[in-house]
Design a protein around this motif. Structure first.
Motif, PDB file in Angstrom:
ATOM      1  N   ASP A   1      29.630  57.114 -24.919  1.00  0.00           N
ATOM      2  CA  ASP A   1      29.613  58.127 -23.861  1.00  0.00           C
ATOM      3  C   ASP A   1      28.167  58.553 -23.627  1.00  0.00           C
ATOM      4  OD1 ASP A   1      30.291  60.015 -21.999  1.00  0.00           O
ATOM      5  OD2 ASP A   1      30.980  61.490 -23.461  1.00  0.00           O
TER       6      ASP A   1
ATOM      7  N   GLU B   1      24.573  57.984 -20.623  1.00  0.00           N
ATOM      8  CA  GLU B   1      24.196  57.811 -19.226  1.00  0.00           C
ATOM      9  C   GLU B   1      24.425  56.383 -18.753  1.00  0.00           C
ATOM     10  OE1 GLU B   1      20.318  58.120 -16.290  1.00  0.00           O
ATOM     11  OE2 GLU B   1      20.185  58.980 -18.296  1.00  0.00           O
TER      12      GLU B   1
ATOM     13  N   CYS C   1      28.070  55.921 -17.846  1.00  0.00           N
ATOM     14  CA  CYS C   1      28.359  56.621 -16.588  1.00  0.00           C
ATOM     15  C   CYS C   1      27.794  55.858 -15.398  1.00  0.00           C
ATOM     16  CB  CYS C   1      27.800  58.039 -16.636  1.00  0.00           C
ATOM     17  SG  CYS C   1      28.639  59.087 -17.838  1.00  0.00           S
ATOM     18  N   ARG C   2      26.640  55.266 -15.556  1.00  0.00           N
ATOM     19  CA  ARG C   2      26.058  54.461 -14.469  1.00  0.00           C
ATOM     20  C   ARG C   2      26.899  53.217 -14.196  1.00  0.00           C
ATOM     21  NH1 ARG C   2      21.286  56.119 -12.579  1.00  0.00           N
ATOM     22  NH2 ARG C   2      20.077  57.561 -13.849  1.00  0.00           N
TER      23      ARG C   2
ATOM     24  N   SER D   1      29.847  54.354 -12.251  1.00  0.00           N
ATOM     25  CA  SER D   1      29.397  54.733 -10.907  1.00  0.00           C
ATOM     26  C   SER D   1      29.106  53.501 -10.057  1.00  0.00           C
ATOM     27  CB  SER D   1      28.145  55.616 -10.990  1.00  0.00           C
ATOM     28  OG  SER D   1      28.451  56.837 -11.603  1.00  0.00           O
TER      29      SER D   1
END
Length: 63
Positions: free
Chosen positions: A19, A21, A24-25, A28
């Protein structure tokens, strides 16, 4: 929307990782390509880090 995902990607994907960045990218970027979230994330702890998984699906062209 195209009938198939770009770059030969499958219609159903599960992204996993720490968990952070970078995870998350990745999610995304998949959303930006046109994938949709399939349910909420799964979250666990491996004794050192929080690990997440997120399923994504390519929308049906019939919708």
């Amino acid at each position: 929307m195209a009938h198939q995902p770009p770059n030969g990607l499958p219609r159903y994907r599960v992204l996993t990782g720490p968990d952070d960045e970078a995870f998350c990218r990745r999610v995304s970027e998949a959303l930006d390509l046109g994938f949709s979230l399939h349910g909420g994330p799964a979250i666990t702890f491996n004794g050192e880090r929080v690990i997440v998984a997120q399923a994504l699906t390519w929308p049906d062209s019939e919708e």
